[in-house]
Each structure stands twice: as structure tokens, then as C-alpha cells.
Design a protein around this motif. Structure first.
Motif, PDB file in Angstrom:
ATOM      1  N   SER A  55       0.840  -1.200   0.000  1.00 12.90           N
ATOM      2  CA  SER A  55       0.000   0.000   0.000  1.00 12.90           C
ATOM      3  C   SER A  55       0.874   1.249   0.000  1.00 12.90           C
ATOM      4  N   ALA A  56       0.472   2.217  -0.818  1.00 14.39           N
ATOM      5  CA  ALA A  56       1.194   3.493  -0.849  1.00 14.39           C
ATOM      6  C   ALA A  56       0.386   4.579  -0.132  1.00 14.39           C
ATOM      7  N   ASN A  57      -0.561   4.151   0.704  1.00 11.25           N
ATOM      8  CA  ASN A  57      -1.407   5.142   1.394  1.00 11.25           C
ATOM      9  C   ASN A  57      -0.630   5.948   2.422  1.00 11.25           C
ATOM     10  N   GLU A  58       0.466   5.364   2.922  1.00 13.55           N
ATOM     11  CA  GLU A  58       1.298   6.093   3.888  1.00 13.55           C
ATOM     12  C   GLU A  58       2.692   6.278   3.306  1.00 13.55           C
TER      13      GLU A  58
ATOM     14  N   ILE B 281      10.261   1.671 -11.994  1.00 12.01           N
ATOM     15  CA  ILE B 281       9.262   1.833 -13.057  1.00 12.01           C
ATOM     16  C   ILE B 281       8.130   2.704 -12.524  1.00 12.01           C
ATOM     17  N   PRO B 282       8.202   4.029 -12.784  1.00  6.14           N
ATOM     18  CA  PRO B 282       7.172   4.919 -12.240  1.00  6.14           C
ATOM     19  C   PRO B 282       5.823   4.735 -12.942  1.00  6.14           C
ATOM     20  N   THR B 283       4.746   4.750 -12.142  1.00  5.97           N
ATOM     21  CA  THR B 283       3.395   4.667 -12.706  1.00  5.97           C
ATOM     22  C   THR B 283       2.642   5.973 -12.453  1.00  5.97           C
ATOM     23  N   ILE B 284       3.369   6.957 -11.940  1.00  4.21           N
ATOM     24  CA  ILE B 284       2.842   8.311 -11.757  1.00  4.21           C
ATOM     25  C   ILE B 284       4.053   9.229 -11.860  1.00  4.21           C
ATOM     26  N   SER B 285       3.849  10.437 -12.376  1.00  5.26           N
ATOM     27  CA  SER B 285       5.008  11.295 -12.652  1.00  5.26           C
ATOM     28  C   SER B 285       5.051  12.501 -11.738  1.00  5.26           C
ATOM     29  N   GLY B 286       6.270  12.855 -11.321  1.00  3.48           N
ATOM     30  CA  GLY B 286       6.434  14.097 -10.581  1.00  3.48           C
ATOM     31  C   GLY B 286       7.425  14.039  -9.442  1.00  3.48           C
ATOM     32  N   THR B 287       7.561  12.874  -8.817  1.00  3.64           N
ATOM     33  CA  THR B 287       8.392  12.827  -7.606  1.00  3.64           C
ATOM     34  C   THR B 287       9.879  12.961  -7.920  1.00  3.64           C
TER      35      THR B 287
ATOM     36  N   ASP C  10      -6.720  14.358  -8.827  1.00  7.91           N
ATOM     37  CA  ASP C  10      -6.106  15.058  -7.689  1.00  7.91           C
ATOM     38  C   ASP C  10      -4.705  14.514  -7.406  1.00  7.91           C
ATOM     39  N   GLN C  11      -4.563  13.192  -7.499  1.00  6.11           N
ATOM     40  CA  GLN C  11      -3.244  12.588  -7.252  1.00  6.11           C
ATOM     41  C   GLN C  11      -2.253  13.000  -8.351  1.00  6.11           C
ATOM     42  N   TRP C  12      -2.739  13.023  -9.590  1.00  7.94           N
ATOM     43  CA  TRP C  12      -1.926  13.474 -10.735  1.00  7.94           C
ATOM     44  C   TRP C  12      -1.435  14.902 -10.486  1.00  7.94           C
ATOM     45  N   PHE C  13      -2.323  15.744  -9.958  1.00 12.68           N
ATOM     46  CA  PHE C  13      -1.976  17.140  -9.699  1.00 12.68           C
ATOM     47  C   PHE C  13      -0.944  17.252  -8.569  1.00 12.68           C
ATOM     48  N   TYR C  14      -1.214  16.608  -7.430  1.00 17.48           N
ATOM     49  CA  TYR C  14      -0.310  16.724  -6.271  1.00 17.48           C
ATOM     50  C   TYR C  14       1.091  16.223  -6.604  1.00 17.48           C
ATOM     51  N   THR C  15       1.159  15.105  -7.320  1.00 18.29           N
ATOM     52  CA  THR C  15       2.477  14.533  -7.637  1.00 18.29           C
ATOM     53  C   THR C  15       3.183  15.367  -8.696  1.00 18.29           C
TER      54      THR C  15
ATOM     55  N   SER D  47       4.690  15.635   7.233  1.00 18.85           N
ATOM     56  CA  SER D  47       4.698  14.208   6.947  1.00 18.85           C
ATOM     57  C   SER D  47       5.078  13.402   8.187  1.00 18.85           C
ATOM     58  N   TYR D  48       6.100  13.875   8.900  1.00 19.04           N
ATOM     59  CA  TYR D  48       6.571  13.152  10.083  1.00 19.04           C
ATOM     60  C   TYR D  48       5.493  13.114  11.164  1.00 19.04           C
ATOM     61  N   LEU D  49       4.877  14.263  11.426  1.00 18.73           N
ATOM     62  CA  LEU D  49       3.923  14.344  12.544  1.00 18.73           C
ATOM     63  C   LEU D  49       2.530  13.847  12.164  1.00 18.73           C
ATOM     64  N   LEU D  50       2.056  14.244  10.981  1.00 16.60           N
ATOM     65  CA  LEU D  50       0.655  13.971  10.619  1.00 16.60           C
ATOM     66  C   LEU D  50       0.512  12.862   9.573  1.00 16.60           C
ATOM     67  N   GLY D  51       1.643  12.395   9.047  1.00 15.05           N
ATOM     68  CA  GLY D  51       1.576  11.357   8.015  1.00 15.05           C
ATOM     69  C   GLY D  51       1.087  11.884   6.676  1.00 15.05           C
ATOM     70  N   THR D  52       1.140  13.203   6.483  1.00 20.41           N
ATOM     71  CA  THR D  52       0.669  13.798   5.224  1.00 20.41           C
ATOM     72  C   THR D  52       1.522  13.296   4.059  1.00 20.41           C
ATOM     73  N   LYS D  53       0.861  12.842   2.992  1.00 21.33           N
ATOM     74  CA  LYS D  53       1.600  12.364   1.820  1.00 21.33           C
ATOM     75  C   LYS D  53       2.426  13.505   1.220  1.00 21.33           C
ATOM     76  N   HIS D  54       3.571  13.145   0.673  1.00 24.53           N
ATOM     77  CA  HIS D  54       4.564  14.136   0.257  1.00 24.53           C
ATOM     78  C   HIS D  54       4.021  15.162  -0.747  1.00 24.53           C
TER      79      HIS D  54
END
Length: 360
Positions: free
Chosen positions: A67-70, A139-145, A187-192, A269-276
Motif C-alpha cells: 500500500s502506498a497510502n502512507e 518503473i514509475p506509474t505516476i510522474s512528478g516525484t 487530484d493525485q496526478w496534480f499533487y504529484t 509528513s513526520y507528525l501527521l503522516g501527510t503524503k509528500h
């Protein structure tokens, strides 16, 4: 003066459908029939036979769905390494990460920890890794990081969020197949994608800037503007251009550094677990003082794609919790030095950071 001698990814394949060549790429790297390839795959693809049926498995090869939820954690890396060691007859022939930044970072970290003693947290920092990693493919399946190109694997440890930055971290092979990004939610496409955009703004406005990082940053920024502001591009062109923006954005920070948004989002991210990606966006939205032009354009992109960011995520935090986030952020000295120069401590205070966090 000493200059950085940094490693690049030695082999790259780019093009729609290039994922189908994975079998040909891996075959010569197999050490023996008892040394499997381990595929770390984002579990969103578990039911997606379009992708999973094309993963070339033979002998003892395994897919581990994750899972990539965290955000990735040092403890998670240690657990994966233990699971792999206990269930394989020989050291794996290679680790292949298929997914977004989380999966790519996990693949890099697992490849390192299979050949280095101790725990992943022991290697958070700069140049602490002693032994080369096992062969590893991204092998990236989403772009931006930019994770596909960087010499770091960013992990949240027991006491800090910090990368394993080393010459052994970069992938041995990257497969850039933009077709794999076709089903990413908007939304994920945008954030990344904004992670890439923010890489560019921080690199291009930093004190570490040089012609090397600027040349890559300029290209990445131009591509980001096309992708997020133009109405002329087809879906395929958007996917291909964002994949290249991500690559160039990663290259830009390889020879410079990121800045205020990344430092502060590590705290979230460290305190609240917010995705990067979303964490960067939440922070960057409030950084007009540091990046006036970049933030103005970011707000335009946000409106164009109808993105509303979470608000009030720091509203109910105690002073102790805010202090923890501030500590994590201030610990990232190279980021502040790039953003504000050698005298950065005179320009950024704990009080200032607290006020910024409280706006988020």
C-alpha cells in the motif's frame, strides 16, 4: 573547492509500451534460478491485470503488493528485507519497484538493506551506505516525484524524516513508460505533478543554483507549464511531457537542492503522516514571501484543475506538536541554506515557522 561527483541512472528506456521489454532487460541480470527477482508493486494494481499480467515472472520470482497510502517508513523497509531473506534461497537477483514515489523509494531502500547490516534508520543521512545495493529497477506509474532519478530514498524513521542519500541509491535501470500513468486520479496526478513543479521553483530560486541544475530546471519548468496550463495537449502528450518533467526536475535538484516547501512538508509528513505531494502543495500555497512568482502560478494551476487543498490541518495541534514539526524542518540544513543562503538562521525563526504552520 570540491565539486559533487554524483551518480546518474546508467540505463533508461523511454516510450509507450516499453514496459513490455522488461523480460529482455532482466534476463541477463538473473544470478541463478534460486536468486529471484522481487517485484514491489503498488497494491492499487492488484486487480489490474492489464499491468500485472505483463510482469515477467519465472522460477522463484515474487510480487509483493504494498500500500502506498502512507509515506514509506524505515521499519517497513526492515520488515520487507526480513520477509525477502526468510523466503528466498539466495540473495535476490534484483528488486523492481513499480508504482509512485513511495514504491520507488521502498525499492531503493530494500535493495540497499539487502547488502548492508543493521536497520534502515542507521543509514538516514548522507553517504552512510558502505556496500553496493543489489541490482534495482524503477518503473514509475505516476510522474512528478523525481524518485526515478534521485540518489536518495526518503524515509520516515523513529526520530526523523530523512533520506538515505548515497551513491548506491540510484536505480541501475529505469523504465519510463508513460502509458502506465493513464489511470491516475486527477487530484493525485496534480499533487504529484506539483512535487515536480515545486522541485523546479526551489532549485531555480536557490543559492546552490548552477548552470547544470538550471538547464534541467528550465526544461522541467517549461514542461510543467505546458502540462498544467495549456489546453493544446492530447492526453498522451500530457503523460509523456509530465514524465520527462519529472526526470528533469529530479536531475535539477541532484546538483542543487530543494527549499522551504520541502523542509516544511517533511514536518507535516513526520507528525501527521501527510503524503509528500499534497504536503508540498499545502505548504507551498503559503510561501508567497519566498517564491512570489512560483506561488502565483501555482494558484492559477490549482484553479484551472479545480483543486481544493485541505485546510486547518494544523489548527488543533499543541505547542509540543508544532515544536516537533519545526525541529524536523530546521534539521534539514542544506534545504534552508539553498533557499536563504549561508545566513539562513537569521532569516527564519521558530516563531516564523510556527506562524506559517498555523496558517495551514
Amino acid at each position: 573547492m570540491s565539486y559533487k561527483n554524483f551518480p546518474m541512472v546508467p540505463r533508461v528506456i523511454f516510450g509507450r509500451g516499453s514496459f513490455n521489454q522488461l523480460s529482455d532487460i532482466l534476463a541477463p541480470k538473473r544470478l541463478s534460478i534460486n536468486a529471484p527477482f522481487i517485484f514491489l508493486v503498488d497494491d492499487v494494481f492488484k486487480a489490474d491485470t492489464w499491468l500485472t499480467s505483463r510482469i515477467p515472472l519465472s522460477y522463484e520470482d515474487k510480487i509483493l503488493y504494498i500500500s502506498a497510502n502512507e509515506e514509506p517508513k524505515t521499519e517497513q523497509v526492515d520488515d520487507l528485507v526480513e520477509e525477502i531473506i526468510l523466503n528466498t534461497k539466495e540473495r535476490p537477483s534484483g528488486i523492481i519497484g513499480i508504482g509512485g514515489g513511495t514504491l520507488l523509494d521502498l525499492a531503493k531502500a530494500v535493495a540497499i538493506m539487502l547488502t548492508n547490516e543493521g536497520e534502515a534508520k542507521d543509514y538516514q543521512g548522507w553517504d552512510l551506505v558502505k556496500n553496493p545495493a543489489v541490482y534495482h529497477v524503477g518503473i514509475p506509474t505516476i510522474s512528478g516525484t523525481g524518485a526515478e532519478v534521485s540518489r536518495t530514498t526518503v524515509l520516515t524513521g523513529p526520530s526523523k524524516k530523512l533520506g538515505i542519500n548515497s551513491d548506491f541509491t540510484p536505480f541501475d535501470q529505469v523504465v519510463l513508460d508513460s502509458e502506465l500513468t493513464k489511470n491516475v486520479p486527477t487530484d493525485q496526478w496534480f499533487y504529484t505533478g506539483m512535487d515536480c513543479y515545486i522541485h523546479c521553483i526551489e532549485s531555480l530560486n536557490g543559492t546552490y543554483l548552477n548552470a547544470f541544475s538550471q538547464s534541467y530546471g528550465d526544461i522541467a519548468l517549461t514542461l510543467c507549464k505546458e502540462v498544467f496550463l495549456s489546453d493544446e495537449l492530447s492526453k498522451t502528450e500530457i503523460q509523456e511531457k509530465l514524465m520527462m518533467a519529472s526526470w528533469h526536475g529530479g536531475m535539477s535538484i541532484a546538483y542543487s537542492q530543494v527549499g522551504v516547501a520541502h523542509a516544511m512538508s517533511y514536518g507535516l509528513s513526520y507528525l501527521l503522516g501527510t503524503k509528500h505531494g499534497i504536503g508540498n502543495c499545502i505548504v507551498f500555497d503559503h510561501l508567497e514571501e519566498f517564491y512570489p512568482e512560483g506561488v502565483k502560478l501555482f494558484k492559477e494551476m490549482k484553479i484551472k484543475h479545480n483543486i481544493s487543498l485541505p485546510k486547518g490541518i494544523c489548527a488543533d495541534l499543541s505547542d509540543d506538536q508544532l515544536d516537533t514539526m519545526i525541529d524536523i524542518a530546521l534539521d534539514l540544513v542544506p534545504l534552508w541554506e539553498n533557499a536563504l543562503g549561508k545566513n539562513w538562521q537569521k532569516k527564519i525563526t521558530r516563531k516564523k515557522l510556527k506562524e506559517l504552520y498555523q496558517k495551514m
